[in-house]
Design a protein around this motif. Structure first.
Motif, short mmCIF file in Angstrom:
data_model
loop_
_atom_site.label_atom_id
_atom_site.label_comp_id
_atom_site.label_asym_id
_atom_site.label_seq_id
_atom_site.Cartn_x
_atom_site.Cartn_y
_atom_site.Cartn_z
N VAL A 126 -8.84 1.03 -2.09
CA VAL A 126 -8.25 -0.29 -2.38
C VAL A 126 -9.45 -1.04 -3.14
CG1 VAL A 126 -6.28 -0.43 -0.71
CG2 VAL A 126 -8.75 -1.60 -0.24
N ARG A 186 -3.05 -0.88 -4.97
CA ARG A 186 -4.27 -0.92 -4.62
C ARG A 186 -5.12 -1.90 -4.84
NH1 ARG A 186 -1.89 2.43 -2.22
NH2 ARG A 186 -2.17 4.56 -1.72
N ILE A 201 -8.46 3.47 5.27
CA ILE A 201 -8.01 3.22 3.94
C ILE A 201 -9.08 2.79 3.10
CG2 ILE A 201 -7.24 1.32 2.61
CD1 ILE A 201 -4.66 1.25 4.56
N TYR A 218 0.76 -1.30 0.12
CA TYR A 218 -0.08 -0.02 -0.06
C TYR A 218 0.82 1.16 -0.05
CZ TYR A 218 -3.71 3.28 0.86
OH TYR A 218 -4.65 4.41 0.90
#
Length: 323
Positions: free
Chosen positions: A91, A63, A88, A58
């Motif tokens: 992703v 991603r 986060i 990351y």
């Protein structure tokens, strides 16, 4: 489709994803895995290793993260990582159903996984995946479709998958075996109410096994995102096992055989995401040099000589031991 988020990324590594097949369970067929993982294959040790890989990936701009029900506890490890990092939200998470992990956290099981593409297996594994990943799951793929897979003809399964797609989940499939191209073309023809069912395809493609290339180009032209797996041919294209031709080209680029092997795939115009299957952070960093590799025409021509016949490639892969 969630992969549109990757298309807007500006980092050099946006087209490289991290697959967790090699670290979600104690046994796998990658060459050199004994050296990579060492003696401690406990769940806690592999959870820690997985989280270190995810953190490093990351931080370097990766991603897309790829897991499966049959990759031991990979979904659990990824879910733990995501839950500990609620900030986060950029992703893309893909998982797969169709194989059940049966090795019982050992490396010497008689059978490590059992394949079943039936509707009952989909329902059971979808519930298992949902319990771990919930709304963080973006993509759910049928695992290792072959031309004879009932998943290509089961209309009840297609209807259930279409329901999931209508609810916002992207539906895809992966392929394996010497007839990948046939499986891809058959899957492209699957429709529900006149609309194509599948939006992604994940296939084995590397300098040794290129037979799926034309069909993957067709899938790309049909609007599917193409994910490439096993770009390192289960370690056969990495040091110290890489062919001499690949080692020579790598020396010319001053980068690793793994970076060159992945760079060769990134040159394909249809390749949307190319997976790293790294088991260590140094391996991951080496893989992530791939976008910086600039291969000239002569080097590409020489690398093309590595191609094997599909039947021979898959026979050799089937004979790789579970380390």
């Amino acid at each position: 489709m969630p992969f549109a988020r990757l298309a807007t990324a500006t980092t050099p590594t946006c087209h490289i994803g991290l697959g967790l097949a090699a670290v979600g369970r104690p046994g796998y067929i990658n060459l050199g895995r004994d050296r990579d993982l060492g003696e401690n294959r406990s769940a806690d040790a592999l959870r820690t290793r997985t989280h270190e890989l995810l953190d490093a990936a990351y931080a370097q701009g990766v991603r897309y993260f790829d897991v499966a029900r049959s990759y031991g506890r990979s979904e659990e490890f990824l879910a733990d990582w995501l839950n500990a990092r609620p900030d986060i939200d950029d992703v893309v998470v893909g998982s797969k159903w169709g194989y059940t992990y049966t090795a019982g956290w050992t490396t010497n099981a008689e059978q490590h996984e059992v394949k079943d593409h039936g509707l009952a297996t989909y329902d059971r594994q979808r519930a298992e995946t949902d319990a771990l990943l919930g709304d963080r799951l973006d993509l759910y793929q049928i695992h290792s479709v072959t031309p004879d897979s009932p998943a290509l003809t089961d209309r009840d399964l297609h209807a259930r998958l279409a329901e999931a797609a209508a609810g916002g989940l992207t539906v895809g499939f992966s392929t394996s075996g010497p007839a990948q191209a046939d499986a891809i073309r058959a899957a492209l023809a699957v429709t529900v109410d006149g609309e194509p069912l599948f939006r992604t395809v994940q296939s084995t493609y590397n300098a040794l096994e290129t037979s799926a290339g034309p069909a993957l180009a067709e899938a790309h032209d049909a609007g599917l995102t193409v994910i490439v797996k096993e770009g390192m041919a289960n370690g056969r294209l990495a040091e110290p096992h890489a062919p001499d031709m690949l080692k020579a080209v790598a020396e010319e680029t001053s980068l690793g055989c793994d970076a060159v092997a992945l760079a060769w795939i990134l040159r394909q115009p249809w390749a949307g995401v190319v997976l790293s299957g790294a088991a260590t952070v140094p391996q991951l960093f080496s893989n992530l040099h791939a976008p910086a590799v600039d291969l000239d025409v002569d080097q590409l021509t020489r690398l093309a000589t590595l191609r094997e016949e599909p039947a021979a490639y898959w026979k050799r892969r089937a004979g790789l031991p579970w380390h």
